[in-house]
Design an enzyme around this catalytic site. Structure first.
Site, mmCIF file in Angstrom:
data_model
loop_
_atom_site.group_PDB
_atom_site.id
_atom_site.type_symbol
_atom_site.label_atom_id
_atom_site.label_comp_id
_atom_site.label_asym_id
_atom_site.label_seq_id
_atom_site.Cartn_x
_atom_site.Cartn_y
_atom_site.Cartn_z
ATOM 1 N N GLN A 225 -6.804 6.111 -1.370
ATOM 2 C CA GLN A 225 -6.386 5.446 -2.605
ATOM 3 C C GLN A 225 -7.000 4.060 -2.601
ATOM 4 O O GLN A 225 -6.772 3.271 -1.687
ATOM 5 C CB GLN A 225 -4.861 5.341 -2.667
ATOM 6 C CG GLN A 225 -4.339 4.377 -3.725
ATOM 7 C CD GLN A 225 -4.626 4.830 -5.151
ATOM 8 O OE1 GLN A 225 -4.123 5.854 -5.601
ATOM 9 N NE2 GLN A 225 -5.459 4.080 -5.865
ATOM 10 N N ASN B 250 -10.595 1.502 4.603
ATOM 11 C CA ASN B 250 -9.611 0.538 4.126
ATOM 12 C C ASN B 250 -9.936 -0.809 4.745
ATOM 13 O O ASN B 250 -9.897 -0.961 5.962
ATOM 14 C CB ASN B 250 -8.198 0.979 4.539
ATOM 15 C CG ASN B 250 -7.185 -0.135 4.369
ATOM 16 O OD1 ASN B 250 -7.379 -1.038 3.560
ATOM 17 N ND2 ASN B 250 -6.120 -0.084 5.141
ATOM 18 N N ALA C 29 -4.269 -3.830 0.573
ATOM 19 C CA ALA C 29 -5.334 -2.999 1.115
ATOM 20 C C ALA C 29 -5.189 -1.582 0.597
ATOM 21 O O ALA C 29 -4.136 -1.173 0.114
ATOM 22 C CB ALA C 29 -5.285 -3.010 2.643
ATOM 23 N N CYS C 30 -6.287 -0.811 0.727
ATOM 24 C CA CYS C 30 -6.295 0.581 0.299
ATOM 25 C C CYS C 30 -5.384 1.425 1.187
ATOM 26 O O CYS C 30 -4.977 1.021 2.267
ATOM 27 C CB CYS C 30 -7.712 1.139 0.380
ATOM 28 S SG CYS C 30 -8.968 0.111 -0.373
ATOM 29 N N GLY C 31 -5.101 2.622 0.720
ATOM 30 C CA GLY C 31 -4.409 3.614 1.533
ATOM 31 C C GLY C 31 -5.403 4.663 1.984
ATOM 32 O O GLY C 31 -6.165 5.205 1.176
#
Length: 831
Positions: free
Chosen positions: A248, A270, A39-41
């Site tokens: 991110q 996210n 997953a994204c940050g």
């Protein structure tokens, strides 16, 4: 070498589909399970006091670098995207004003638009002229352009080749903007007009990162560690902010590109919005209703709410931005779009519960694993979806500094200064209000929003529920009429004994082998029902499925029928909806539905005259959709699409086909939100049938022939077989069988939702999460627009011929008392 104030002239506009993706991650990372992340940050750094400092920006850059492992990068180190959303750094722009020749005096309020512009000189020149023309037409003072200082050597080759020209436009406050909220609306309208004109003129790579008098976005196609090296503005102490949202990206459902890097205009996200198709369809459905005094006639600029080429996160931001700019604060919008699981929890604060119940009448949840960081430049916060499947942890310091993000340890803080650590739980929010200088916890934030309107009074006054009415139940088909109806609607021996009887007897959906070797409909020897052509999609990439048993408290089948209100306004009458706790309706409930006070209900007969042969289906569909339009324009609140009128002279239109053509026509004519749709379906008896009908817009289903069949199967006067006699003690009555059948169907619906990672049926409704095998494009374009049908297939004539073949078998000269055919759809049959 850093480029200070220089224009960048890269070679391309955006990555092509052949660009390297996550699969090109170095083997040392890909093979190490301890370094795998899905997953994204995302997160934010904010100071509650509102005091701006470079320290907040530096901490956010540190945090986004420390979540770089949550993103992805190609072999040339071109990342999926990273960025910051901060308050406008006024000192930085005042410092550069004289050097850049900007008409900007210290203390003068100004707004900033950040643009990704085409590199090609002609397209770049057209973009600049168009932007300045829109500003002049809208009465927004133009103060000047600023080329964003960047260092192209910080980018990987793929990102560098697609790097746009990055510029900022500075604007003053319009004369008609009395406060910042009106100023934000003016800039929002201007941006939408710029986007529309750019699309009309085919300007490649045109994208507006942000356009606000409060916030500014710096993002790029890189990793978090590369971000401060690429944007040299971050190096200067004059870049000050009290709020910084960071992100991110790990691209899962779209290819990486500069515009799709996050943050967007209000949020960074996210996770995945598993209900995306349904949410987009619902926003399209509501476009004709988008009206608000704050917009007036200029609302026409906002009709196309969702950016068609955007990701799920971009769509979420589009909808949240519209809600926020229309008068709500960003916390209110976040609560509407990503609500907590409130339906089954008795300890939810009554005011908060009423808030969610009211807003469920105007907007479906954007459901899926989600952790969101959001800010409008004054309020900053974090929100987590109802399942809590994406983490969001926070620390609060003694001086009011708050750090929230996907992991702990994002920023080095003195432990002696940290006064609180925790996580944002499922369905919770954490808010930092820089205007009031407060950190507001979940319940306080929600109570504050819920207390602004008397939602409980509105719901109590206007919302209706069904009271079953057994006295009005239509006559039940039995004996010879029942057998003929079963043949006409395609029932087989298996369907009675292996589907309906187990569901009615045990209250559980039937289970058999995982393997499915039955031919797909285009290759089948026997005509198939229309439902068989539709294949349910399932959760993929990082979308986690849900356990509908262990997580039953967050699952909801509650639906609402009636006329939807505008999501841009709050009016008591918008709560005038009919609440359904069960989407599969019993006969007594269906009878009551036709007589609910205040809800004008119209039944549309989905049949056609068999004397017209296969040529009668198309005109019947045309008549059906015209009748639906007339009823909606004349004030009907509920439309029942029914095939109950099928008889010897009238063949039933496949209910899914009838529902699809009505729903699609109502969407195209701007009438869909005015009515609720109910499918009274004789051909629906299986869980997949119910899911397909709901997936294409039915808010409730009444399988009338299935219930008539159950009455016959569980009739105490019926002679039982030996197998049935052996279990006779446990056999339910006909009424109990109907209830158990409904329970089994709804358990099955929950399983289907859980497969997609969806918690609420209202978000699944109309989502069209299906692929089609074997239907031609004429059928898809007329009834199921937007559904993929990769191999093409049969048209209306072939569908009509299948229906007429079953109708002839039911009402022809053959012995109607003969046993139903055994199609072999469930178990293997040699024939």
């Amino acid at each position: 070498m850093a480029a200070t104030g220089q224009r960048i002239h890269p070679a391309g506009s955006r990555p092509r589909p052949s660009d390297p993706r996550h699969a090109a991650t170095p083997a040392s990372e890909a093979l190490d399970p301890s370094r795998e992340h899905d997953a994204c940050g995302v997160g934010f750094v904010a100071r509650a006091s509102g005091a701006r400092s470079h320290e907040v920006v530096a901490m956010a850059l540190e945090a986004v670098a420390r979540v770089a492992h949550r993103g992805a990068a190609s072999t040339d180190n071109s990342g999926d995207g990273a960025g910051l959303l901060t308050q406008i750094p006024h000192r930085l722009f005042y410092r550069d004003a004289y050097r850049l020749g900007l008409h900007l005096q210290p203390g003068l309020p100004f707004g900033v638009g950040v643009f990704f512009l085409p590199q090609e000189p002609d397209a770049l020149g057209q973009s600049v002229v168009m932007i300045e023309a829109v500003l002049a037409e809208d009465g927004i003072p133009f103060l000047g352009w600023r080329d964003v200082p960047t260092n192209p050597t910080a980018l990987g080759p793929t990102a560098s080749a697609s790097c746009p020209v990055i510029r900022q436009v500075l604007v003053g406050r319009p004369a008609l903007a009395a406060d910042d909220e009106q100023w934000e609306r003016a800039l929002y309208l201007a941006r939408r007009e710029m986007e529309r004109r750019a699309e009309e003129r085919g300007l490649p790579g045109f994208y507006v990162c942000s356009f606000s008098c409060r916030t500014i976005v710096y993002k790029a196609l890189l990793t978090g560690t590369q971000l401060p090296a690429f944007y040299t503005d971050f190096r200067f102490p004059e870049y000050e902010s009290a709020i910084a949202v960071f992100h991110q990206r790990y691209s899962t459902n779209t290819l990486p590109s500069w515009p799709l890097a996050q943050p967007f205009r209000l949020l960074a996200h996210n996770g995945e919005i598993n209900t995306l198709w349904g949410n987009r369809n619902a926003m399209t459905m509501r476009q004709p209703m988008l009206a608000s005094p704050v917009w007036g006639e200029r609302i026409e600029r906002l009709r196309e709410v969702i950016w068609r080429d955007g990701s799920d996160s971009a769509s979420l931001d589009n909808a949240m931005e519209l809600l926020t700019r229309s008068g709500r604060d960003v916390v209110h919008s976040a609560m509407m779009m990503v609500p907590q699981a409130w339906e089954k929890y008795p300890d939810v604060d009554p005011a908060v519960k009423a808030f969610y119940e009211y807003h469920q009448c105007v907007l479906e949840p954007w459901d899926g694993p989600a952790a969101i960081a959001f800010s409008d430049g004054v309020l900053c916060g974090a929100s987590v979806d109802r399942n809590g499947l994406r983490p969001s942890r926070y620390k609060i310091c003694r001086d009011g500094l708050v750090v929230a993000g996907s992991e702990v340890g994002l920023v080095d803080l003195d432990p002696r200064e940290v006064v609180e650590c925790g996580k944002v739980g499922p369905g919770e929010v954490l808010v930092v209000d820089t205007r009031r200088g407060e950190v507001i916890r979940n319940l306080d934030a929600k109570r504050e929003v819920a207390g602004r309107r008397p939602y409980a009074r509105w719901v109590a006054r206007y919302m209706a529920t069904l009271v079953p009415d057994p006295a009005r139940v239509p006559p039940v088909h039995a004996g010879d009429p029942l057998a003929r109806a079963q043949r006409s609607f395609g029932y087989g021996f298996e369907d009675l004994r292996l589907v309906l009887e187990p569901m009615g007897g045990s209250g559980a959906d039937p289970i058999w082998s995982m393997g499915d070797d039955t031919p797909i409909p285009p290759l089948a020897a026997l005509p198939q029902s229309l439902y068989a052509y539709f294949r349910q999609r399932f959760a993929q990439v990082t979308n986690p499925p849900i356990d509908s048993l262990r997580e039953s408290m967050v699952m909801s089948l509650r639906m609402h029928l009636g006329r939807r209100g505008s999501p841009l306004l709050e009016r008591p009458s918008y709560a005038r909806m009919l609440r359904l706790e069960h989407p599969v309706m019993l006969p007594a409930e269906m009878a009551a539905l036709r007589n609910v006070a205040g809800f004008s209900t119209v039944t549309l007969d989905a049949v056609w005259d068999v004397s017209r042969g296969v040529d009668g289906l198309r005109p019947a569909l045309t008549s059906l959709r015209r009748a639906a339009e007339r009823a909606a324009r004349r004030g009907a609140r509920i439309l029942i699409i029914s095939d109950r009128a099928a008889d010897e002279r009238h063949a039933p239109i496949p209910l899914l086909l009838a529902l699809g053509v009505v729903r699609q026509h109502l969407v195209h004519t701007g009438l869909r939100a005015r009515v609720g749709l109910v499918a009274e379906a004789g051909d629906a008896f299986d869980i997949h049938h119910f899911a397909t009908l709901i997936g294409y817009g039915a808010e409730a289903v009444h399988p009338w022939l299935a219930f008539d069949t159950l009455d016959a199967l569980f009739d105490p006067s019926r002679e039982l077989s030996r197998r049935e006699r052996e279990s006779a003690e446990a056999r339910p009555t006909a009424a109990e069988a109907r209830t158990r059948f409904r329970a089994a169907a709804e358990k099955g619906l929950l399983k289907i939702l859980s497969k997609m990672g969806i918690s609420t049926l209202s978000s699944y409704c109309g989502a069209q999460i299906f692929e089609v095998l074997g239907l031609g494009h004429e059928v898809i374009d007329t009834c199921f627009e937007g559904t993929a049908s990769p191999i093409g297939g049969i048209g209306f004539e072939e569908i009509a011929e299948d229906v007429l073949e079953r109708h002839r078998a039911a009402y022809g000269p053959a012995d109607s008392a003969a046993a139903l055919p055994d199609h072999g759809r469930v178990r293997f049959r040699k024939d």
